[in-house]
Design a protein around this motif. Sequence first.
Motif, PDB file in Angstrom:
ATOM      1  N   MET A  41      19.622  -6.537  19.094  1.00  0.00           N
ATOM      2  CA  MET A  41      18.626  -6.784  18.058  1.00  0.00           C
ATOM      3  C   MET A  41      17.364  -5.988  18.353  1.00  0.00           C
ATOM      4  SD  MET A  41      19.997  -9.244  16.064  1.00  0.00           S
ATOM      5  CE  MET A  41      18.765 -10.325  15.374  1.00  0.00           C
ATOM      6  N   LEU A  42      16.793  -5.421  17.299  1.00  0.00           N
ATOM      7  CA  LEU A  42      15.517  -4.726  17.376  1.00  0.00           C
ATOM      8  C   LEU A  42      14.542  -5.427  16.433  1.00  0.00           C
ATOM      9  CD1 LEU A  42      16.804  -1.039  17.022  1.00  0.00           C
ATOM     10  CD2 LEU A  42      16.678  -2.427  19.098  1.00  0.00           C
ATOM     11  N   ALA A  43      13.273  -5.469  16.802  1.00  0.00           N
ATOM     12  CA  ALA A  43      12.294  -6.118  15.928  1.00  0.00           C
ATOM     13  C   ALA A  43      10.919  -5.507  16.129  1.00  0.00           C
ATOM     14  CB  ALA A  43      12.240  -7.622  16.199  1.00  0.00           C
ATOM     15  N   GLY A  44      10.149  -5.482  15.033  1.00  0.00           N
ATOM     16  CA  GLY A  44       8.776  -5.000  15.098  1.00  0.00           C
ATOM     17  C   GLY A  44       7.912  -5.734  14.097  1.00  0.00           C
ATOM     18  N   ARG A  45       6.672  -5.965  14.476  1.00  0.00           N
ATOM     19  CA  ARG A  45       5.725  -6.655  13.601  1.00  0.00           C
ATOM     20  C   ARG A  45       5.091  -5.661  12.638  1.00  0.00           C
ATOM     21  NH1 ARG A  45       3.336  -8.843  17.229  1.00  0.00           N
ATOM     22  NH2 ARG A  45       4.222 -10.932  17.096  1.00  0.00           N
ATOM     23  N   ILE A  46       5.063  -5.973  11.355  1.00  0.00           N
ATOM     24  CA  ILE A  46       4.497  -5.082  10.345  1.00  0.00           C
ATOM     25  C   ILE A  46       2.978  -5.076  10.471  1.00  0.00           C
ATOM     26  CG2 ILE A  46       4.270  -4.613   7.874  1.00  0.00           C
ATOM     27  CD1 ILE A  46       6.930  -6.158   7.490  1.00  0.00           C
ATOM     28  N   ILE A  47       2.411  -3.886  10.683  1.00  0.00           N
ATOM     29  CA  ILE A  47       0.965  -3.806  10.787  1.00  0.00           C
ATOM     30  C   ILE A  47       0.362  -2.782   9.815  1.00  0.00           C
ATOM     31  CG2 ILE A  47       0.720  -4.739  13.121  1.00  0.00           C
ATOM     32  CD1 ILE A  47       0.637  -1.047  12.662  1.00  0.00           C
ATOM     33  N   GLU A  48       1.201  -2.193   8.951  1.00  0.00           N
ATOM     34  CA  GLU A  48       0.683  -1.255   7.957  1.00  0.00           C
ATOM     35  C   GLU A  48       1.660  -1.126   6.797  1.00  0.00           C
ATOM     36  OE1 GLU A  48      -0.674   3.464   7.669  1.00  0.00           O
ATOM     37  OE2 GLU A  48      -0.089   2.585   9.591  1.00  0.00           O
ATOM     38  N   THR A  49       1.147  -1.212   5.570  1.00  0.00           N
ATOM     39  CA  THR A  49       1.958  -1.094   4.366  1.00  0.00           C
ATOM     40  C   THR A  49       1.206  -0.268   3.315  1.00  0.00           C
ATOM     41  OG1 THR A  49       1.043  -3.120   3.385  1.00  0.00           O
ATOM     42  CG2 THR A  49       3.040  -3.362   4.718  1.00  0.00           C
ATOM     43  N   GLU A  50       1.956   0.205   2.327  1.00  0.00           N
ATOM     44  CA  GLU A  50       1.357   0.841   1.155  1.00  0.00           C
ATOM     45  C   GLU A  50       2.035   0.304  -0.094  1.00  0.00           C
ATOM     46  OE1 GLU A  50      -0.133   5.255   2.677  1.00  0.00           O
ATOM     47  OE2 GLU A  50       1.752   5.068   1.582  1.00  0.00           O
ATOM     48  N   ALA A  51       1.242   0.015  -1.123  1.00  0.00           N
ATOM     49  CA  ALA A  51       1.769  -0.497  -2.388  1.00  0.00           C
ATOM     50  C   ALA A  51       1.931   0.642  -3.390  1.00  0.00           C
ATOM     51  CB  ALA A  51       0.823  -1.560  -2.954  1.00  0.00           C
ATOM     52  N   TYR A  52       3.039   0.606  -4.137  1.00  0.00           N
ATOM     53  CA  TYR A  52       3.319   1.570  -5.205  1.00  0.00           C
ATOM     54  C   TYR A  52       3.601   0.770  -6.467  1.00  0.00           C
ATOM     55  CZ  TYR A  52       3.203   5.146  -1.681  1.00  0.00           C
ATOM     56  OH  TYR A  52       2.773   5.982  -0.683  1.00  0.00           O
ATOM     57  N   ILE A  53       2.635   0.785  -7.390  1.00  0.00           N
ATOM     58  CA  ILE A  53       2.590  -0.166  -8.493  1.00  0.00           C
ATOM     59  C   ILE A  53       2.989   0.465  -9.825  1.00  0.00           C
ATOM     60  CG2 ILE A  53       0.819  -1.508  -7.306  1.00  0.00           C
ATOM     61  CD1 ILE A  53      -1.275  -0.178  -9.069  1.00  0.00           C
ATOM     62  N   GLN A  54       3.061  -0.355 -10.854  1.00  0.00           N
ATOM     63  CA  GLN A  54       3.345   0.119 -12.207  1.00  0.00           C
ATOM     64  C   GLN A  54       2.257   1.076 -12.671  1.00  0.00           C
ATOM     65  OE1 GLN A  54       6.066  -1.033 -14.747  1.00  0.00           O
ATOM     66  NE2 GLN A  54       6.737  -0.729 -12.653  1.00  0.00           N
ATOM     67  N   GLY A  55       2.652   2.156 -13.347  1.00  0.00           N
ATOM     68  CA  GLY A  55       1.702   3.135 -13.829  1.00  0.00           C
ATOM     69  C   GLY A  55       1.139   4.048 -12.765  1.00  0.00           C
ATOM     70  N   ASP A  56       1.732   4.011 -11.593  1.00  0.00           N
ATOM     71  CA  ASP A  56       1.282   4.766 -10.433  1.00  0.00           C
ATOM     72  C   ASP A  56       2.081   6.065 -10.360  1.00  0.00           C
ATOM     73  OD1 ASP A  56       0.705   5.725  -7.899  1.00  0.00           O
ATOM     74  OD2 ASP A  56       1.224   3.874  -6.854  1.00  0.00           O
ATOM     75  N   ALA A  57       1.406   7.197 -10.518  1.00  0.00           N
ATOM     76  CA  ALA A  57       2.111   8.483 -10.540  1.00  0.00           C
ATOM     77  C   ALA A  57       2.789   8.797  -9.208  1.00  0.00           C
ATOM     78  CB  ALA A  57       1.139   9.600 -10.904  1.00  0.00           C
ATOM     79  N   ALA A  58       2.367   8.144  -8.143  1.00  0.00           N
ATOM     80  CA  ALA A  58       2.985   8.374  -6.835  1.00  0.00           C
ATOM     81  C   ALA A  58       4.217   7.512  -6.603  1.00  0.00           C
ATOM     82  CB  ALA A  58       1.968   8.109  -5.726  1.00  0.00           C
ATOM     83  N   CYS A  59       4.449   6.547  -7.485  1.00  0.00           N
ATOM     84  CA  CYS A  59       5.600   5.653  -7.341  1.00  0.00           C
ATOM     85  C   CYS A  59       6.868   6.354  -7.823  1.00  0.00           C
ATOM     86  CB  CYS A  59       5.371   4.375  -8.132  1.00  0.00           C
ATOM     87  SG  CYS A  59       6.738   3.196  -8.038  1.00  0.00           S
ATOM     88  N   HIS A  60       7.955   6.221  -7.106  1.00  0.00           N
ATOM     89  CA  HIS A  60       9.210   6.870  -7.490  1.00  0.00           C
ATOM     90  C   HIS A  60       9.763   6.362  -8.810  1.00  0.00           C
ATOM     91  CE1 HIS A  60      10.425   8.443  -3.220  1.00  0.00           C
ATOM     92  NE2 HIS A  60       9.273   8.906  -3.637  1.00  0.00           N
ATOM     93  N   ALA A  61       9.283   5.208  -9.272  1.00  0.00           N
ATOM     94  CA  ALA A  61       9.767   4.642 -10.527  1.00  0.00           C
ATOM     95  C   ALA A  61       8.943   5.088 -11.730  1.00  0.00           C
ATOM     96  CB  ALA A  61       9.755   3.113 -10.440  1.00  0.00           C
ATOM     97  N   PHE A  62       7.962   5.942 -11.509  1.00  0.00           N
ATOM     98  CA  PHE A  62       7.016   6.314 -12.569  1.00  0.00           C
ATOM     99  C   PHE A  62       7.709   6.861 -13.805  1.00  0.00           C
ATOM    100  CE2 PHE A  62       3.903   9.368 -14.437  1.00  0.00           C
ATOM    101  CZ  PHE A  62       2.919   8.455 -14.794  1.00  0.00           C
ATOM    102  N   ASN A  63       8.755   7.664 -13.613  1.00  0.00           N
ATOM    103  CA  ASN A  63       9.465   8.283 -14.751  1.00  0.00           C
ATOM    104  C   ASN A  63      10.746   7.547 -15.119  1.00  0.00           C
ATOM    105  OD1 ASN A  63       7.634  10.463 -15.228  1.00  0.00           O
ATOM    106  ND2 ASN A  63       8.401  11.453 -13.375  1.00  0.00           N
ATOM    107  N   GLY A  64      10.908   6.316 -14.634  1.00  0.00           N
ATOM    108  CA  GLY A  64      12.073   5.524 -14.987  1.00  0.00           C
ATOM    109  C   GLY A  64      13.139   5.494 -13.906  1.00  0.00           C
TER     110      GLY A  64
END
Length: 208
Positions: A41-64
Amino acid sequence: MKIGPYDLRRLTRSQLPRDTVALARFLIGKVVVRDLAEAGMLAGRIIETEAYIQGDAACHAFNGMTPRNRSLFLRHGHAYVYLAYGTAWMLNVSSEAEGVGSGVLIRALEPMLGTETMARHRGTEKSRDLLRGPGRIAQALLIDRRLDGLDLTRDPRLWLGVEAKMDSTSPAKIGVSTRIGLTKDAQRPLRFFLKGSRYVSGPAALNR
């Protein structure tokens, strides 16, 4: 569940916020667990995240929806794993209702369990560099496209957990900055990190 010296419990879907920014904040202090079966088993505590939201041109879902990004459209709590720049895999968590394409990128972890195995996978023994950055996370934990779309609240191979005595991280300990390495919508304040952690990635100017 006792894993090494840690008492971890798996997060349920009902515990995960069904909102991208709220989930990105919520995940700070939580745990990514990777079960490699006989390799341990491997484990690590999350200490950094980034959100990619609706209408966000950087989000991979931006174009559907496409075959590549369809996991972003699964209901919140599923893994979206993609290859960035043809060289590094990235682990994301789908973050909205089914059919809505948004996600949270896991940017950095603090090593907790299985550091010797992580070091072999990464080719370095420097603990600070094992999981500091999304590409390093995937390399250290052996995450690739085969794990894309799995349910992080149910699948035994890769899951999200929380330490029994640590339900949440104080909002005062969570820093906010612009995201890193983007050319589109780069100035949105959608990056979250644990203040004072030596394992946070990115330039020092963004980690205050």
